[in-house]
Design a protein around this motif. Sequence first.
Motif, mmCIF file in Angstrom:
data_model
loop_
_atom_site.group_PDB
_atom_site.id
_atom_site.type_symbol
_atom_site.label_atom_id
_atom_site.label_comp_id
_atom_site.label_asym_id
_atom_site.label_seq_id
_atom_site.Cartn_x
_atom_site.Cartn_y
_atom_site.Cartn_z
ATOM 1 N N CYS A 1 -0.733 -2.110 1.325
ATOM 2 C CA CYS A 1 0.173 -1.350 2.197
ATOM 3 C C CYS A 1 1.634 -1.560 1.813
ATOM 4 C CB CYS A 1 -0.051 -1.729 3.658
ATOM 5 S SG CYS A 1 -1.642 -1.132 4.288
ATOM 6 N N ILE B 1 -0.696 10.270 3.038
ATOM 7 C CA ILE B 1 -1.846 9.678 3.728
ATOM 8 C C ILE B 1 -2.003 10.247 5.132
ATOM 9 C CG2 ILE B 1 -2.714 7.507 4.714
ATOM 10 C CD1 ILE B 1 -1.419 6.142 2.196
ATOM 11 N N TRP C 1 -9.184 11.531 3.307
ATOM 12 C CA TRP C 1 -9.681 11.025 2.028
ATOM 13 C C TRP C 1 -10.630 12.027 1.408
ATOM 14 C CZ3 TRP C 1 -8.740 7.921 -1.756
ATOM 15 C CH2 TRP C 1 -9.734 7.685 -2.705
ATOM 16 N N ARG D 1 -3.906 5.846 -1.866
ATOM 17 C CA ARG D 1 -4.772 4.837 -1.249
ATOM 18 C C ARG D 1 -5.650 4.124 -2.266
ATOM 19 N NH1 ARG D 1 -6.003 9.074 3.509
ATOM 20 N NH2 ARG D 1 -5.786 10.405 1.677
#
Length: 107
Positions: A72, A83, A88, A98
Amino acid sequence: NNEKHDPTLDNITIKEEEVWYELIDSLPGAMMLSRSDGKETDEEACYTIPSTARIRCNSIASLKSCLRWYACSKFTEDDSKFINHHQWNDLNAHFDPRVFQAFVWSN
């Protein structure tokens, strides 16, 4: 720091059933090196940025926490926006921020 590089994970066997882990970053950014505990650093240390940062974890739980924090800490504001606006998708793994890669060394 936009340079792409891979951190290293190393394991150290202390006893037969005790293993420690180290996350080693050869190009640490300012965020990784900053102190968040409020303590002042030695004035001389402020002028020297180490070429490598090493974080030692003495359990799997601390390693997981360290890896989450580390990954992060690498996100930029643009990464966070991406994000937050994209679910995803495995097909986007080659450019999705990510995706995290590290080398794991063992004996």
